[in-house]
Design an enzyme around this catalytic site. Structure first.
Site: not given
Length: 243
Positions: A138-140, A155
């Protein structure tokens, strides 16, 4: 001399179309056929985008549906990890320049985001996650030096780049109003609390504000130019070739 940039009005399209547009603009700029460009877009149907080199993601992302509608799985031309595109607004910048290093390019391009959001009373700072972030799908879930977070630690913007020579494509997702249940279904984790005022922002107001900030940051004038039918034809060919 004031630089001339192309501004492409807001487009709502599938993830595969949006990634083909970004790749096409980047390649055209490399070849000297297009000026630097700025655009904003949304994803329809909702989608999860994977980083170009991302090799691991949950099996459940394949064929995922939400409330009877498909969640498209698409690969970006840029790095990073999985991003859920629902309740977000994406920006893309195609630009050329000489930078001391890649992070210097992030900082130069992200300045328009910091400036624009500040005018909306949101103060943004760069993240500080270390190398371990790459193991998280998960990027976030983490914020690196390429990402922008609020004072609370939320974020707000995750960005990624791809380069060819001195030409960069940088695009990123601004997480405004994601659905909590969908977020949990996709990432099996709780969505962090966000300022309620984020969800109240209209896309049109945000686009206008960030476009003005880009003009000030890059010392440029924009030429509003939607994609032509000929350009759409070339983009669809690229979209098919990339799958």
């Amino acid at each position: 001399m004031v630089a001339q940039w192309r501004f492409i009005p807001l487009i709502e399209e599938s993830g595969r179309s949006q990634m083909a547009i970004d790749r096409w603009l980047w390649k055209q700029h490399q070849q000297g056929n297009q000026p630097p460009s700025l655009r904003f877009y949304t994803w329809q149907p909702m989608a999860i985008s994977l980083g170009y080199h991302q090799k691991r993601w949950p099996e459940s992302w394949q064929g995922l549906q939400w409330q009877g509608k498909p969640v498209e799985l698409v690969r970006r031309p840029t790095g990073g990890r999985g991003v859920l595109h629902q309740g977000d607004l994406t920006y893309a910048v195609v630009y050329s320049g000489r930078f001391a290093h890649r992070m210097a390019a992030y900082e130069q391009i992200c300045e328009f985001l910091i400036r624009g959001w500040r005018s909306l009373d949101f103060e943004l700072h760069y993240g500080s996650a270390g190398r371990g972030y790459a193991q998280v799908p998960n990027c976030f879930a983490t914020a690196t030096g390429a990402d922008l977070v609020l004072d609370s630690g939320y974020k707000l913007i995750g960005s990624a780049q791809v380069w060819q020579g001195s030409t960069v494509l940088q695009h990123g997702s601004m997480r405004l109003n994601p659905d909590r249940q969908l977020w949990h279904q996709v990432f099996s984790e709780r969505l962090p609390e966000s300022p309620p005022s984020l969800a109240a922002l209209s896309f049109s107001h945000l686009v206008d504000t960030l476009t003005q900030a880009a003009c000030e940051t890059f010392k440029m004038e924009i030429q509003v130019q939607p994609l032509s039918e000929q350009e759409w034809t070339a983009i669809r060919v690229l979209q098919v070739s990339k799958g």
